[in-house]
Design a protein around this motif. Structure first.
Motif, PDB file in Angstrom:
ATOM      1  N   TYR A   1      23.177-133.527 -52.640  1.00 27.96           N
ATOM      2  CA  TYR A   1      24.337-132.648 -52.499  1.00 27.96           C
ATOM      3  C   TYR A   1      25.167-133.123 -51.309  1.00 27.96           C
ATOM      4  O   TYR A   1      24.609-133.387 -50.250  1.00 27.96           O
ATOM      5  CB  TYR A   1      23.892-131.207 -52.190  1.00 27.96           C
TER       6      TYR A   1
ATOM      7  N   LYS B   1      24.813-130.176 -48.356  1.00 31.91           N
ATOM      8  CA  LYS B   1      23.583-129.762 -47.681  1.00 31.91           C
ATOM      9  C   LYS B   1      22.588-130.906 -47.687  1.00 31.91           C
ATOM     10  O   LYS B   1      22.627-131.768 -48.560  1.00 31.91           O
ATOM     11  CB  LYS B   1      22.986-128.496 -48.307  1.00 31.91           C
ATOM     12  N   SER B   2      21.715-130.879 -46.688  1.00 33.75           N
ATOM     13  CA  SER B   2      20.820-132.018 -46.569  1.00 33.75           C
ATOM     14  C   SER B   2      19.510-131.641 -45.894  1.00 33.75           C
ATOM     15  O   SER B   2      19.467-130.718 -45.082  1.00 33.75           O
ATOM     16  CB  SER B   2      21.508-133.093 -45.733  1.00 33.75           C
TER      17      SER B   2
ATOM     18  N   VAL C   1      28.491-132.166 -44.536  1.00 33.55           N
ATOM     19  CA  VAL C   1      27.322-131.289 -44.650  1.00 33.55           C
ATOM     20  C   VAL C   1      27.539-129.988 -43.862  1.00 33.55           C
ATOM     21  O   VAL C   1      27.982-130.016 -42.721  1.00 33.55           O
ATOM     22  CB  VAL C   1      26.045-132.023 -44.170  1.00 33.55           C
ATOM     23  N   LYS C   2      27.237-128.855 -44.539  1.00 32.88           N
ATOM     24  CA  LYS C   2      27.390-127.559 -43.860  1.00 32.88           C
ATOM     25  C   LYS C   2      26.042-126.939 -43.529  1.00 32.88           C
ATOM     26  O   LYS C   2      25.920-126.095 -42.659  1.00 32.88           O
ATOM     27  CB  LYS C   2      28.133-126.598 -44.796  1.00 32.88           C
ATOM     28  N   GLU C   3      25.026-127.348 -44.314  1.00 34.75           N
ATOM     29  CA  GLU C   3      23.709-126.718 -44.141  1.00 34.75           C
ATOM     30  C   GLU C   3      22.639-127.802 -44.005  1.00 34.75           C
ATOM     31  O   GLU C   3      22.585-128.707 -44.825  1.00 34.75           O
ATOM     32  CB  GLU C   3      23.420-125.848 -45.374  1.00 34.75           C
ATOM     33  N   VAL C   4      21.799-127.704 -42.970  1.00 34.50           N
ATOM     34  CA  VAL C   4      20.673-128.640 -42.888  1.00 34.50           C
ATOM     35  C   VAL C   4      19.360-127.886 -43.010  1.00 34.50           C
ATOM     36  O   VAL C   4      19.238-126.743 -42.577  1.00 34.50           O
ATOM     37  CB  VAL C   4      20.595-129.465 -41.573  1.00 34.50           C
TER      38      VAL C   4
ATOM     39  N   ARG D   1      24.955-123.727 -41.242  1.00 31.34           N
ATOM     40  CA  ARG D   1      23.680-123.084 -41.545  1.00 31.34           C
ATOM     41  C   ARG D   1      22.507-123.994 -41.212  1.00 31.34           C
ATOM     42  O   ARG D   1      22.554-125.195 -41.489  1.00 31.34           O
ATOM     43  CB  ARG D   1      23.587-122.787 -43.046  1.00 31.34           C
TER      44      ARG D   1
ATOM     45  N   ARG E   1      18.298-124.284 -41.754  1.00 35.25           N
ATOM     46  CA  ARG E   1      17.032-123.805 -42.331  1.00 35.25           C
ATOM     47  C   ARG E   1      15.929-124.733 -41.840  1.00 35.25           C
ATOM     48  O   ARG E   1      16.187-125.846 -41.366  1.00 35.25           O
ATOM     49  CB  ARG E   1      17.064-123.882 -43.861  1.00 35.25           C
TER      50      ARG E   1
ATOM     51  N   CYS F   1      19.331-119.388 -40.702  1.00 36.92           N
ATOM     52  CA  CYS F   1      19.294-118.443 -41.816  1.00 36.92           C
ATOM     53  C   CYS F   1      18.162-117.429 -41.630  1.00 36.92           C
ATOM     54  O   CYS F   1      17.115-117.749 -41.072  1.00 36.92           O
ATOM     55  CB  CYS F   1      19.111-119.196 -43.125  1.00 36.92           C
TER      56      CYS F   1
ATOM     57  N   LEU G   1      26.807-119.836 -49.742  1.00 34.83           N
ATOM     58  CA  LEU G   1      27.215-121.242 -49.859  1.00 34.83           C
ATOM     59  C   LEU G   1      27.207-121.592 -51.352  1.00 34.83           C
ATOM     60  O   LEU G   1      26.161-121.513 -52.010  1.00 34.83           O
ATOM     61  CB  LEU G   1      26.250-122.149 -49.079  1.00 34.83           C
TER      62      LEU G   1
ATOM     63  N   GLU H   1      26.838-123.592 -54.498  1.00 38.02           N
ATOM     64  CA  GLU H   1      26.076-124.831 -54.728  1.00 38.02           C
ATOM     65  C   GLU H   1      26.471-125.573 -55.998  1.00 38.02           C
ATOM     66  O   GLU H   1      26.438-126.779 -56.056  1.00 38.02           O
ATOM     67  CB  GLU H   1      24.572-124.529 -54.742  1.00 38.02           C
TER      68      GLU H   1
END
Ligand code: SAH
Ligand code: SF4
Ligand code: F3S
Length: 489
Positions: free
Chosen positions: A193, A196-197, A241-244, A279, A281, A305, A434, A436
């Motif tokens: 994606y 996100k990563s 990327v917005k979320e890791v 974000r 996680r 999160c 988010l 997806e």
């Protein structure tokens, strides 16, 4: 380090000894193959990678995809149309292995029909010597076998394989390392994606839970330097990327073995400061190492999160001891209370094993009781699988299959009851989501993920994928929601 330009590499020289330069040399060398292939066939060679197992393997596959893309391969639309097939394997439970043998059986058939194919196997299953022996005798067509510690070496191994093919020879190339201290930074990756990563913060596991094979196939715990992690995330954020998701078998013991030790909570504080990252996680958290400092950092964070995967494995303190988990049912419940006091809306998820050797009805009822008291938002439930070499495999009192099956069904019901009760509580609330993907069943809908990891479907379009939007959760459907997007909120 910025990406190396392969055109500047002088292939008339010997390969450098240092990483990652050595691997870029072999990527440049292998690129000659993909260029020749393209001239001959009118298209570039295509690879197909099948990933089994956990997030660690998913991330390793992204690294493999990155190396192959730099070499000049393209991703095949299906396994059938691929020139190079890779299986990144898992061995955590017996059925993970069986799946791989099933797929190899099909490949064997294709090979016997004379199809031109290169095949590579890697991942956790390859770290078991008996598996490699079996592959050597029964699946001779495999070209390359490598393990969990030397994924970074793919280009070098592929180069040896191609050199053999040029001489019309076939010999399996096998390169398995038992363990390593080496962490190679700055290799390419190609993410599934764009928004996100996963990011490895550590490798290996030192916990030796008595049922688990992971420490044997992933080696000892080693942490990446915080500055390498931060640099990787910054680069990803620059790419959109917005979320890791910070990855490790036990993120709570991150940093302990570094020359300048740092806690996981300390790392999170640094990650939080990365501008543009929305974000954070992480997984997995071992309950025995979850610190008050971490709870505090989570509770005060705007980016972390409100979800914690906190595998309990069993609710019986007696079994937890034999499992070598280092906490009791009571301690786990106290931890949950602490988390809920600090973050009342936190979603907790778990892994639970049924049928561990010697599990009695009383032990199992303790697990059911714990599940009801915690109120998980979801949990992975597993039937115990005997793994050769682990202490539990030698335990005599294996639980009969029918008893395990019956307990498994009861556990699943209890988990589902709790999960739908948890989901129901958020019905009618407004949440940040988010986006997806476009919903595969109904393209007028998009699917997004809440901070607590639950899914919501709502009317939207492809342009919204990768964006954070505000959604009202209209209707709870058990484990997901239907909603609608609110603008200007
Ligand atoms: N490091 C993570 C999980 C790694 S494996 C952790 O400690 O939570 C993922 C899950 O697989 C484990 O949490 C456990 O529930 C399950 N598992 C591991 N070995 C197993 C076995 N032999 N049989 C059944 N489930 C197992
Ligand atoms: Fe396996 Fe335990 Fe390590 Fe998790 S913490 S990977 S369950 S040994
Ligand atoms: Fe499987 Fe290896 Fe992950 S055994 S669960 S892929 S660490």
């Amino acid at each position: 380090m910025d990406k190396i330009n392969l055109d500047t590499i002088d292939l008339s020289q010997n390969p450098p000894a240092e990483e990652p330069g050595r691997q870029y040399y072999f990527m440049a060398k292998c690129r000659k193959y993909t260029e020749t292939f393209e001239k001959k066939n009118g298209h570039r060679p295509a690879f197909f990678i099948q990933t089994f197992g956990c997030q660690m393997n998913a991330r390793d596959s992204e690294k493999i995809r990155g190396i192959l893309t730099v070499i000049g391969f393209e991703e095949a639309v299906s396994e059938e149309t691929a020139d190079f097939i890779l299986y990144n394997t898992c061995t955590v439970r017996e059925n993970a292995n069986l799946k791989v043998y099933g797929r190899l059986g099909k490949l064997k058939h294709r090979k016997e029909q004379g199809q031109e194919l290169m095949v590579a196997l890697c991942g956790c299953m390859m770290q078991e010597p008996e598996v490699v022996e079996k592959l050597k005798t029964s699946y001779r067509f495999i070209d390359i076998i490598f393990g969990t510690h030397n994924i970074f070496k793919l280009a070098e191994l592929l180069d040896s394989c191609l050199a053999q093919k040029e001489l019309s020879k076939h010999e399996m190339i096998i390169d398995i390392w038992k363990d390593t201290d080496l962490i190679v930074e700055d290799l390419p990756d190609s993410r599934k994606y764009p928004f996100k990563s996963g990011v490895n913060i550590m490798f290996g596991c030192n916990n030796f839970c008595s049922y688990c094979i992971v420490p044997y196939v992933r080696g000892r715990e080693r942490s990446r330097q915080p500055e390498d992690i931060i640099r990787e995330i910054r680069r990803q954020v620059k790419d959109g990327v917005k979320e890791v998701m910070l990855l490790g078998q036990n993120v709570n013991s991150y940093g302990k073995n570094l020359e300048q030790p740092i806690t996981f909570a300390g790392l999170l504080r640094q990650v939080e400061k990365i501008e543009g990252l929305e974000r954070i996680r992480f997984m997995t958290s071992h309950p025995k190492d979850l610190s008050d400092e971490l709870i505090e950092v989570m509770a005060n964070s705007k980016k972390i999160c409100r979800h914690l995967h906190l595998p309990v494995q069993s609710g019986s303190s007696r079994l937890l001891k034999i499992m070598n988990r280092h906490y009791t049912k009571e301690q786990y419940l106290q931890l949950v209370e602490k988390l809920r006091n600090a973050m009342p809306d936190i979603a907790l998820t778990s892994d639970i094993i049924v049928g561990f050797p010697g599990e009695t009805e009383e032990d199992f009822e303790e697990t059911l009781d714990l599940v009801r008291r915690v109120g998980y938002s979801s949990a992975f439930t597993f039937i115990y699988s005997k793994r050769t070499g682990t202490p539990a495999a030698a335990m005599k009192e294996q639980v009969p299959e029918d008893v395990v099956k019956e307990r498994f069904d009861r556990l699943l019901n209890a988990v589902q009851e709790q999960a739908s009760a948890f989901a129901k509580k958020a019905e009618g609330t407004i949440r940040e989501v988010l986006v997806e993907e476009v919903n595969s069943h109904d393209p007028s809908l998009v699917t997004g993920r809440l901070g607590n990891n639950m899914l919501v479907h709502f009317p939207g379009c492809a342009a919204e994928v990768g964006k954070l939007v505000t959604v009202k959760l209209e209707e709870c459907k058990g484990f997901y929601y239907y909603g609608h997007e609110l603008t200007g909120v």
